[in-house]
Scaffold this active site. Structure first.
Site, short mmCIF file in Angstrom:
data_model
loop_
_atom_site.label_atom_id
_atom_site.label_comp_id
_atom_site.label_asym_id
_atom_site.label_seq_id
_atom_site.Cartn_x
_atom_site.Cartn_y
_atom_site.Cartn_z
N ASP A 191 -2.35 10.21 17.97
CA ASP A 191 -1.89 11.60 17.95
C ASP A 191 -2.78 12.49 18.81
O ASP A 191 -2.31 13.22 19.68
CB ASP A 191 -1.82 12.12 16.51
CG ASP A 191 -3.02 11.72 15.67
OD1 ASP A 191 -3.92 11.02 16.19
OD2 ASP A 191 -3.09 12.10 14.49
N LYS B 92 0.84 2.42 14.87
CA LYS B 92 1.84 3.46 14.65
C LYS B 92 2.45 3.95 15.96
O LYS B 92 3.65 4.24 16.03
CB LYS B 92 1.17 4.62 13.93
CG LYS B 92 2.12 5.72 13.57
CD LYS B 92 1.37 6.82 12.86
CE LYS B 92 2.17 8.09 12.86
NZ LYS B 92 1.37 9.23 12.43
N ASP C 290 4.64 10.79 8.45
CA ASP C 290 4.08 9.59 7.84
C ASP C 290 4.86 9.36 6.56
O ASP C 290 5.38 10.32 5.97
CB ASP C 290 2.60 9.81 7.48
CG ASP C 290 1.70 9.80 8.69
OD1 ASP C 290 2.20 9.44 9.76
OD2 ASP C 290 0.52 10.16 8.56
N ASP D 22 7.22 -1.33 9.71
CA ASP D 22 6.38 -2.29 10.41
C ASP D 22 6.10 -3.53 9.59
O ASP D 22 5.66 -4.55 10.12
CB ASP D 22 5.05 -1.63 10.81
CG ASP D 22 5.08 -1.17 12.25
OD1 ASP D 22 6.09 -1.43 12.92
OD2 ASP D 22 4.09 -0.56 12.70
N LYS E 210 0.83 -1.21 0.00
CA LYS E 210 0.00 0.00 0.00
C LYS E 210 0.85 1.25 0.00
O LYS E 210 0.39 2.33 -0.35
CB LYS E 210 -0.89 0.01 1.24
CG LYS E 210 -2.07 -0.92 1.14
CD LYS E 210 -2.91 -0.77 2.37
CE LYS E 210 -4.28 -1.37 2.19
NZ LYS E 210 -5.07 -1.23 3.42
N GLU E 211 2.09 1.11 0.49
CA GLU E 211 2.97 2.26 0.59
C GLU E 211 4.24 1.95 -0.21
O GLU E 211 5.22 1.44 0.35
CB GLU E 211 3.30 2.53 2.07
CG GLU E 211 2.04 2.70 2.89
CD GLU E 211 2.23 2.83 4.40
OE1 GLU E 211 1.38 3.47 5.02
OE2 GLU E 211 3.21 2.30 4.95
O1 LIG Z 1 0.58 -0.48 12.21
C1 LIG Z 1 0.85 0.57 11.66
C2 LIG Z 1 -0.12 1.33 10.94
C3 LIG Z 1 0.27 2.51 10.33
N1 LIG Z 1 1.56 2.95 10.40
C4 LIG Z 1 1.95 4.22 9.73
O2 LIG Z 1 1.13 5.27 10.14
C5 LIG Z 1 1.12 6.28 9.16
C6 LIG Z 1 -0.28 6.82 8.95
O3 LIG Z 1 -1.08 5.86 8.33
P1 LIG Z 1 -2.04 6.17 7.09
O4 LIG Z 1 -2.48 4.90 6.54
O5 LIG Z 1 -1.40 7.15 6.18
O6 LIG Z 1 -3.28 6.79 7.85
P2 LIG Z 1 -3.96 8.22 7.73
O7 LIG Z 1 -5.39 8.05 8.09
O8 LIG Z 1 -3.66 8.90 6.46
O9 LIG Z 1 -3.21 8.96 8.93
C7 LIG Z 1 -3.75 10.00 9.68
O10 LIG Z 1 -4.35 9.50 10.87
C8 LIG Z 1 -3.48 8.77 11.74
C9 LIG Z 1 -4.25 8.43 12.99
O11 LIG Z 1 -5.31 7.57 12.71
C10 LIG Z 1 -2.28 9.61 12.09
O12 LIG Z 1 -1.36 8.82 12.80
C11 LIG Z 1 -1.60 10.11 10.84
O13 LIG Z 1 -0.50 10.90 11.13
C12 LIG Z 1 -2.60 10.90 10.03
O14 LIG Z 1 -1.99 11.39 8.86
C13 LIG Z 1 1.71 5.68 7.89
O15 LIG Z 1 3.00 6.22 7.69
C14 LIG Z 1 1.78 4.20 8.23
O16 LIG Z 1 2.86 3.57 7.60
C15 LIG Z 1 2.50 2.22 11.09
O17 LIG Z 1 3.67 2.60 11.14
N2 LIG Z 1 2.13 1.06 11.70
MN LIG Z 2 -1.87 9.11 5.38
#
Ligand SMILES: O=c1ccn([C@@H]2O[C@H](COP(=O)(O)OP(=O)(O)O[C@H]3O[C@H](CO)[C@@H](O)[C@H](O)[C@H]3O)[C@@H](O)[C@H]2O)c(=O)[nH]1
Ligand SMILES: [Mn+2]
Length: 734
Positions: free
Chosen positions: A447, A266, A290, A138, A108-109
């Site tokens: 957060d 995260k 992120d 992760d 996905k990333e």
């Molecule tokens: O088990 C996990 C799940 C996610 N991530 C990282 O967390 C980040 C955010 O994930 P993303 O899928 O981009 O979620 P978003 O909904 O876009 O993220 C928003 O919402 C999150 C909270 O739900 C916040 O942590 C993020 O900073 C904010 O941008 C990414 O870099 C992921 O790689 C991890 O490192 N480990």
């Molecule tokens: Mn994001």
């Protein structure tokens, strides 16, 4: 030096006057509305079912009015900040920064994107010996590890190139996708571009080869810890012998994951990085990113230091939050992926009180703020109860030292072993990680929860939105991701609301009153989806049964209802306009707000409630960062892509169908019976809901493309609407 400020704060005087006057008039109208509703009780006391409708409508209006009141705290005192980085002290006096980047899933990333973020962070305009970039993987994926090694090699060309020619866009993908013909260094640019292409080929090539064996599924949740300082063996000495490496250190961290151990998503990843970096570089400041947010302006670190190094505010300043800005949103932005109201209205508003909420990415935070109030504790044994058994970590507390690896030029075996230990999945057992130390685990919205507790402890934060966006990320650009993300967020909000840290209660006496109103607003917001469900179904059901809910159109009380309705719409329009949006943006925001409230926020709230009673497991499904062409095309054209699960889609379609039925049925009824006056309010409400959600009707009836609403969902929703109509009418008639 003393006379020159590092930063300034400006109050938006005219917005403050407008907001407060609007708040005054709107609250008068709301009071009148609630008075009317309360005093019309006797009209509905004729039967229990009518009384129930009255009660539900009144409760919803009351609750939404209360939420509105709480939201006025955002509007009370909006401010903007300006910084003067030229007044910062010399480079050697700047505080060191550790950059934390998280990635979780190479599918996905895509690693190339993640590496662009890594490269842009390494190229920040900051003394390289004071900057260390840590990547948490992760997924524990060999693809990412390979990619970061390649990125390191490319960085050795890229960073000197950026610095030599003063390049401002230091994310290679963004830089090379712009057509730029600078005569002065066109050759050099072409050379670097070729190297970038080769770098990408090597990263993508490895992805292709390993695709079959690299399923993230199991590997992603079951792997040993791995910490690797990325370096090219041939160049180690060359780099460190001078004592001034010209590019920052890069560290890959993949914490241990086992299915038997909770990994806390995260927040867990960030805490591992805190520990590992603690014994390598232990910088007093941490930048969290992120994987999809690259640094778009290399000066953000110095901008943040304008606040962190200001002795007047520094001791209570926990973090400087930059806005999340996005590079992929279209002008139309039908999903409001930009989160305009959060980053343009709410955070500047909170900045006028105690500071914005922590927003997951794009912030510079003090390590000390994350280490909790253990500053007084000196006894190592007691400290181990908080921080765990690592001696190295305990020794690092409160100490500052230059990056160890850069100092001795090697990543000694002992240091390596210690970092692996800190990254093991059992390290946190019987410690306070995630409870009092580091990023907190109680919520999938780590957060928001972490920031809330920091504010409760008396820390402040600052919101700085520079003219050139400091970071650029990927906004959700399809309905599915928007809804899945909203569901996770609302579930996370309620996890905190139902905990012992319930913001309206816990925060009330621990932070400034207006700041606590903002937190209370967010904490209670999930319940608004239940109220909106009531207001989108009950007046409509009553309309079909000829029961009035609003005053007659000719009644003077009707003016009050119209005032409340138009005053909120117009205020929203004004806010959109003042942040550069168009009428179209306003209309789009109204729509996506309804859609999210009805589906994702509703489900998120249910998830949160279920979790609070011990049912259901927390989950954090990362959003998709792979951009699919057909989806982008629809998004760019402003056409909804309804490809999402039936569970998420059906409630929305049901609601629109039900409002269509009530609109047609209601008009039919008043034409036949001639009672326009009595039911006008309800007819107008159905009309408004149908008009705002016109794209749903299009998706059901007119469209034939892949992104349409599948006929099966339409039929199912029609059945639900009829069921609701029949059973509801039976209740009303009883
Ligand atoms: O088990 C996990 C799940 C996610 N991530 C990282 O967390 C980040 C955010 O994930 P993303 O899928 O981009 O979620 P978003 O909904 O876009 O993220 C928003 O919402 C999150 C909270 O739900 C916040 O942590 C993020 O900073 C904010 O941008 C990414 O870099 C992921 O790689 C991890 O490192 N480990
Ligand atoms: Mn994001």
């Amino acid at each position: 030096m003393d006379s020159l400020p590092l930063h300034l704060c400006t109050l938006h005087t005219s917005a403050t006057i407008i907001n407060r006057s609007h708040a005054f008039f709107h609250s008068m109208a709301l009071l009148a509305l609630l008075y009317y509703r309360a005093s019309s009780f006797y009209l509905y006391a004729t039967s229990p079912s009518h009384l129930l409708t009255w009660l539900l409508v009144f409760a919803s209006e009351l609750f939404l009015s209360f939420l509105w009141l709480l939201s006025q705290a955002y509007q009370w005192r909006p401010v903007t900040r300006t910084v003067f980085p030229e007044t910062l002290p010399e480079d050697r006096e700047l505080g060191a920064i550790d950059v934390f980047i998280c990635t979780a899933d190479p599918k996905k990333e895509p690693p190339v994107k993640v590496m662009n973020t890594v490269l842009s962070a390494m190229a920040l305009d900051y003394p390289p010996e004071k900057l260390v970039v840590y990547l948490s993987d992760d997924g524990g994926s060999s693809l990412t590890l390979n990619a970061i090694r390649e990125a390191w090699r490319f960085a050795r060309l890229w960073i000197p190139f950026c610095k030599a020619y003063g390049i401002r866009t230091r994310c290679p993908e963004a830089y090379f996708s712009k057509e730029e013909d600078d005569d002065q260094f066109v050759e050099e640019r072409e050379k670097i571009k070729r190297n970038y292409e080769l770098f990408k080929e090597r990263v993508v090539g490895a992805c292709g080869k390993d695709e079959v064996e690299q399923g993230v599924g199991i590997a992603g949740h079951n792997h040993p810890p791995l910490v690797e300082v990325i370096r090219d063996d041939n160049t180690v000495n060359e780099d460190s012998s001078a004592g001034h490496p010209n590019i920052p250190l890069l560290v890959y961290v993949s914490r241990e994951k086992r299915p038997s151990h909770p990994h806390h998503f995260k927040a867990g990843a960030l805490n591992t990085l805190l520990r590992v970096s603690g014994i390598i570089s232990n910088a007093p400041h941490v930048l969290v990113l992120d994987c999809d947010f690259f640094c778009n302006d290399p000066s953000s670190a110095r901008q943040a230091m304008c606040f962190h190094l200001d002795s007047k505010i520094s001791c209570s300043l926990a973090f400087v939050q930059f806005p999340q800005k996005f590079h992929n949103f279209s002008m139309n932005d039908i999903y409001d992926g930009r989160l305009r109201s959060v980053f343009e209205m709410k955070w500047p508003g909170m900045d006028g009180h105690q500071g914005p909420m922590l927003s997951g990415t794009c912030f510079y935070i003090k390590r000390a703020a994350l280490y909790g109030n253990v500053g007084e504790v000196k006894d190592p044994l007691q400290l181990k109860q908080y921080f765990g058994p690592s001696n190295g970590l305990i020794k690092s507390l409160g100490q500052s030292y230059p990056c160890k690896v850069i100092e001795d030029g090697s990543f000694s075996t002992r240091l390596q072993q210690e970092t692996q230990f800190l990254a093991s999945c059992s390290y946190e057992e019987h410690t306070k990680w995630g409870e009092e130390i580091g990023f907190l685990y109680n919520s999938v919205l780590e957060d928001y929860f972490t920031g809330f507790i920091l504010h409760c402890k008396g820390w402040n934060s600052i919101y700085y939105s520079p003219p050139r966006p400091a970071f650029l990320g990927i906004a959700t650009s399809n309905l599915n991701d928007t809804l899945v993300q909203g569901r996770r967020w609302y579930c996370g909000l309620l996890q905190v609301t139902f905990s012992r840290f319930c913001p309206p209660i816990y925060g009330l006496l621990r932070m400034s009153f207006l700041e606590s109103m903002c937190y209370a607003h967010l904490a209670l917001n999930p319940f608004s989806s239940f109220c909106l469900w009531c207001l989108a179904t009950i007046p409509q059901l009553c309309l079909l049964n000829g029961i009035p809910i609003y005053p007659k159109a000719s009644d003077s009380w009707f003016v009050i209802f119209s005032l409340v309705f138009f005053s909120s719409l117009l205020k929203h329009l004004k806010d959109v306009h003042s942040t550069g949006g168009s009428v179209q943006t306003w209309w789009n925001e109204e729509r996506i707000w309804m859609m999210k409230s009805i589906t994702s926020h509703f489900y998120g709230s249910l998830d949160g409630i279920l979790k609070s009673v011990g049912m259901g497991e927390a989950s954090f499904t990362p959003t998709n960062k792979v951009i699919q062409d057909d989806q982008v095309k629809l998004y760019q054209m402003g056409i909804f892509d309804f490809r999402t699960s039936t569970v998420l889609l059906a409630p929305l379609v049901t609601l629109v169908i039900f409002n269509m039925i009530s609109l047609v049925g209601g008009v039919g009824r008043v034409v036949v019976a001639g009672c326009w006056d009595k039911l006008f309010g309800q007819i107008f409400l159905s009309f408004f809901i149908v008009a705002v959600n016109y794209p749903v009707i299009e998706g059901m009836i007119l469209r034939r493309d892949k992104g349409r609403i599948p006929p099966s969902v339409t039929l199912l929703s029609l059945a639900f609407s009829m069921l609701f109509l029949i059973s509801g009418s039976m209740v009303l008639m009883s």
